[in-house]
Write an enzyme that holds these catalytic residues in place. Sequence first.
Site, PDB file in Angstrom:
ATOM      1  N   HIS A  64      14.359 -26.299   3.862  1.00 28.04           N
ATOM      2  CA  HIS A  64      13.769 -25.012   3.492  1.00 28.04           C
ATOM      3  C   HIS A  64      14.806 -24.155   2.798  1.00 28.04           C
ATOM      4  O   HIS A  64      15.988 -24.184   3.131  1.00 28.04           O
ATOM      5  CB  HIS A  64      13.182 -24.287   4.708  1.00 28.04           C
TER       6      HIS A  64
ATOM      7  N   HIS B 184      15.863 -20.366   2.158  1.00 25.47           N
ATOM      8  CA  HIS B 184      15.692 -18.966   2.540  1.00 25.47           C
ATOM      9  C   HIS B 184      15.844 -18.113   1.281  1.00 25.47           C
ATOM     10  O   HIS B 184      16.810 -18.277   0.526  1.00 25.47           O
ATOM     11  CB  HIS B 184      16.775 -18.523   3.525  1.00 25.47           C
TER      12      HIS B 184
HETATM   13  P1  AMP Z   1      17.444 -22.643   9.704  1.00 25.51           P
HETATM   14  O1  AMP Z   1      18.490 -22.133  10.641  1.00 25.51           O
HETATM   15  O2  AMP Z   1      17.876 -22.574   8.259  1.00 25.51           O
HETATM   16  O3  AMP Z   1      16.938 -24.016  10.107  1.00 25.51           O
HETATM   17  O4  AMP Z   1      16.253 -21.618   9.787  1.00 25.51           O
HETATM   18  C1  AMP Z   1      15.022 -21.855  10.389  1.00 25.51           C
HETATM   19  C2  AMP Z   1      14.236 -20.593  10.214  1.00 25.51           C
HETATM   20  O5  AMP Z   1      12.869 -20.860  10.513  1.00 25.51           O
HETATM   21  C3  AMP Z   1      14.660 -19.431  11.118  1.00 25.51           C
HETATM   22  O6  AMP Z   1      15.086 -18.336  10.310  1.00 25.51           O
HETATM   23  C4  AMP Z   1      13.399 -19.112  11.925  1.00 25.51           C
HETATM   24  O7  AMP Z   1      13.237 -17.729  12.119  1.00 25.51           O
HETATM   25  C5  AMP Z   1      12.305 -19.694  11.048  1.00 25.51           C
HETATM   26  N1  AMP Z   1      11.095 -20.093  11.743  1.00 25.51           N
HETATM   27  C6  AMP Z   1      10.992 -20.865  12.849  1.00 25.51           C
HETATM   28  N2  AMP Z   1       9.699 -21.027  13.184  1.00 25.51           N
HETATM   29  C7  AMP Z   1       8.971 -20.367  12.262  1.00 25.51           C
HETATM   30  C8  AMP Z   1       7.564 -20.156  12.061  1.00 25.51           C
HETATM   31  N3  AMP Z   1       6.645 -20.674  12.887  1.00 25.51           N
HETATM   32  N4  AMP Z   1       7.175 -19.399  11.012  1.00 25.51           N
HETATM   33  C9  AMP Z   1       8.088 -18.863  10.189  1.00 25.51           C
HETATM   34  N5  AMP Z   1       9.408 -19.024  10.310  1.00 25.51           N
HETATM   35  C10 AMP Z   1       9.843 -19.759  11.342  1.00 25.51           C
END
Ligand code: AMP
Length: 119
Positions: free
Chosen positions: A106, A108
Amino acid sequence: MSQANPPEPGCIFCKIVAGQIPAKVVYQDDEIVVFPDINPAAPVHLLMVPREHVENLMTAQARHQALLGRMLGLAPRLAREQGAADGFRIVINNGPDGGQEVYHLHVHVLGGPRPWKRL
Ligand code: AMP
Ligand code: ZN
């Protein structure tokens, strides 16, 4: 040419892509889905995910290059449309030392007026 990866059971972003977990999708096409981060670190905080389950850049294949380029190319438009008029930051966390929590690639997209909470 290798096949697309199947959805990964238990992957939260695969479930969002499949509509099994709700998300406020702000953009989608045949390859990409974009929705707000549930725990935003900035006034605008979007997550851009490929529909295909790819863990991260460490496991992405050459066949994903065009997709990755499209994701970066979409970011300025989506940031602007979502209220980040004066710039944005792109973050892609990869692996444990990269602070990755969700193992579905993903991007950001962070923007909006500062100060931001973290990052
Ligand atoms: P990372 O540390 O780059 O893997 O970030 C994962 C991100 O996913 C975090 O910023 C979480 O807040 C976000 N996240 C987790 N579950 C969900 C969800 N159901 N909907 C939207 N964002 C999410
Ligand atoms: Zn997934």
